[in-house]
Design a protein around this motif. Structure first.
Motif, short mmCIF file in Angstrom:
data_model
loop_
_atom_site.label_atom_id
_atom_site.label_comp_id
_atom_site.label_asym_id
_atom_site.label_seq_id
_atom_site.Cartn_x
_atom_site.Cartn_y
_atom_site.Cartn_z
N TRP A 153 46.19 -28.68 -34.55
CA TRP A 153 45.07 -29.38 -33.91
C TRP A 153 45.25 -30.90 -33.93
N GLU A 154 45.54 -31.45 -35.09
CA GLU A 154 45.69 -32.90 -35.20
C GLU A 154 46.95 -33.38 -34.48
N THR A 155 48.01 -32.60 -34.59
CA THR A 155 49.29 -32.99 -33.97
C THR A 155 49.16 -33.15 -32.46
N LEU A 156 48.39 -32.28 -31.83
CA LEU A 156 48.27 -32.27 -30.37
C LEU A 156 47.18 -33.19 -29.83
N GLN A 157 46.45 -33.86 -30.70
CA GLN A 157 45.30 -34.69 -30.28
C GLN A 157 45.59 -35.61 -29.10
N PRO A 158 46.71 -36.33 -29.07
CA PRO A 158 46.94 -37.27 -27.96
C PRO A 158 47.06 -36.60 -26.59
N LYS A 159 47.26 -35.30 -26.57
CA LYS A 159 47.51 -34.61 -25.31
C LYS A 159 46.26 -33.95 -24.72
N TYR A 160 45.17 -33.94 -25.46
CA TYR A 160 43.99 -33.19 -25.01
C TYR A 160 43.29 -33.87 -23.84
N VAL A 161 42.90 -33.05 -22.89
CA VAL A 161 42.01 -33.46 -21.80
C VAL A 161 40.78 -32.57 -21.96
N PHE A 162 39.68 -33.15 -22.41
CA PHE A 162 38.50 -32.35 -22.73
C PHE A 162 37.64 -32.07 -21.50
N GLY A 163 37.18 -30.83 -21.42
CA GLY A 163 36.33 -30.42 -20.32
C GLY A 163 34.91 -30.20 -20.79
N ALA A 164 33.95 -30.36 -19.87
CA ALA A 164 32.54 -30.18 -20.21
C ALA A 164 32.15 -28.71 -20.27
N SER A 165 33.04 -27.83 -19.82
CA SER A 165 32.82 -26.38 -19.90
C SER A 165 34.18 -25.71 -19.83
N VAL A 166 34.21 -24.43 -20.15
CA VAL A 166 35.47 -23.70 -20.08
C VAL A 166 35.95 -23.62 -18.63
N ARG A 167 35.02 -23.57 -17.68
CA ARG A 167 35.40 -23.52 -16.27
C ARG A 167 36.06 -24.82 -15.82
N GLN A 168 35.67 -25.94 -16.40
CA GLN A 168 36.32 -27.20 -16.05
C GLN A 168 37.76 -27.20 -16.57
N ALA A 169 37.95 -26.69 -17.78
CA ALA A 169 39.31 -26.58 -18.32
C ALA A 169 40.15 -25.67 -17.42
N LEU A 170 39.54 -24.59 -16.96
CA LEU A 170 40.22 -23.67 -16.05
C LEU A 170 40.63 -24.38 -14.76
N ASP A 171 39.74 -25.20 -14.21
CA ASP A 171 40.02 -25.92 -12.97
C ASP A 171 41.18 -26.89 -13.14
N TYR A 172 41.26 -27.54 -14.30
CA TYR A 172 42.36 -28.46 -14.55
C TYR A 172 43.70 -27.73 -14.44
N VAL A 173 43.75 -26.53 -15.02
CA VAL A 173 45.00 -25.74 -14.96
C VAL A 173 45.26 -25.28 -13.54
N GLY A 174 44.22 -24.77 -12.88
CA GLY A 174 44.37 -24.25 -11.53
C GLY A 174 44.85 -25.29 -10.54
N ARG A 175 44.44 -26.54 -10.75
CA ARG A 175 44.87 -27.62 -9.84
C ARG A 175 46.20 -28.24 -10.27
N GLY A 176 46.78 -27.75 -11.38
CA GLY A 176 48.06 -28.28 -11.84
C GLY A 176 47.96 -29.67 -12.43
N GLU A 177 46.77 -30.05 -12.90
CA GLU A 177 46.57 -31.38 -13.45
C GLU A 177 46.94 -31.47 -14.93
N VAL A 178 47.18 -30.32 -15.55
CA VAL A 178 47.59 -30.27 -16.95
C VAL A 178 48.76 -29.30 -17.07
N ASP A 179 49.45 -29.37 -18.19
CA ASP A 179 50.59 -28.48 -18.41
C ASP A 179 50.17 -27.13 -19.00
N ALA A 180 49.01 -27.12 -19.67
CA ALA A 180 48.50 -25.88 -20.28
C ALA A 180 47.01 -26.06 -20.55
#
Length: 260
Positions: free
Chosen positions: A164-191
């Motif tokens: 958790w701490e190691t990956l902190q600089p890479k996090y893109v936080f979403g306001a809901s799980v669906r927003q996190a899903l959209d980030y992946v679906g649009r290819g805006e994140v690696d995972a």
């Protein structure tokens, strides 16, 4: 008989009819309920809403979907909610402690899994959380753990894995799980970390790289809320969700029945 007599009779008859209609109106007035559900329930509850309204045509259902914590805050601020369904036990516990739900009606109705997903065209060969430490992985979508249950499950899983701490600089936080899903679906994140049911809704835009462990079971509770005005209607909706018909819809969208 003169015309005034006939006019008087007609007027009296009209008033009598209007009085009868006004007296009868409450008996035929449509009821309404508001259902606040976790964002991951959007598709399943939208279908359940339609089936419920067919079974109970006198009840109109309004749905409200968001992360569980914001839904709880809405209720705290007086939002008229008749049914509350959260994606975690912690948020429902808070609702119960604040007397925002009728604890006697609380039931666990669905199970889910937390998964790591990647864009379907990813060339990074990510097969587990440890692969996220690779330098070529720049951005990881995660629900905000302060308000999103999926984010809390993710934090627990990655903490258990020592990441958790190691990956902190890479996090893109979403306001809901669906927003996190959209980030992946649009290819805006690696995972990203979402529920199994959300990954299913993502279709061919993404693929599941790993099923996560190291966190509490993703167990969804539902209860009749106390901030609304139609507890009887809310109870009917809760019963419908728990019924074989409701459970069949949830299974269609990838949820498991916690009673089995």
């Amino acid at each position: 008989m003169d015309k005034r007599f006939f006019r008087r009779c007609a007027r009296n008859a009209a008033f009598s009819l209007l009085g009868c209609l006004l007296l009868a109106a409450p008996a035929f007035a449509a009821q309404e309920i508001t259902v606040s559900g976790a964002a991951s329930l959007t598709n399943a509850f939208t279908e359940i809403k339609g089936l419920f309204e067919k079974k109970y045509p006198d009840i109109k259902v309004h749905t409200n979907f968001a992360a569980s914590n914001p839904l709880l805050k809405q209720m705290e601020e007086g939002a008229p909610v008749d049914v509350f369904a959260s994606a975690d036990q912690e948020t429902m516990d808070k609702a119960a402690a604040k007397k925002l739900v009728d604890t006697a009606t609380r039931k666990d109705f669905a199970l889910n899994d937390l998964v790591m997903v990647v864009p379907s065209d990813s060339k990074l060969n990510l097969t587990g959380a440890k692969d996220l430490t690779k330098p070529e992985v720049k951005r990881i979508a995660v629900g905000n753990p302060d308000s999103v249950p999926a984010g809390r499950y993710t934090k627990a899983a990655l903490t258990t894995a020592g990441l958790w701490e190691t990956l902190q600089p890479k996090y893109v936080f979403g306001a809901s799980v669906r927003q996190a899903l959209d980030y992946v679906g649009r290819g805006e994140v690696d995972a990203g970390f979402v529920y199994r049911t959300d990954a299913k809704q993502g279709g061919d835009k993404m693929k599941v790289a790993a099923v996560m462990d190291g966190h509490k079971p993703v167990l969804y509770p539902i209860a009749v809320a106390t901030t609304g005005s139609n507890r009887a209607g809310g109870a009917k909706f809760v019963d419908f969700v728990l019924s074989p018909e409701g459970q069949a819809v949830l299974a269609k969208y990838g949820f498991s029945n916690p009673q089995k």
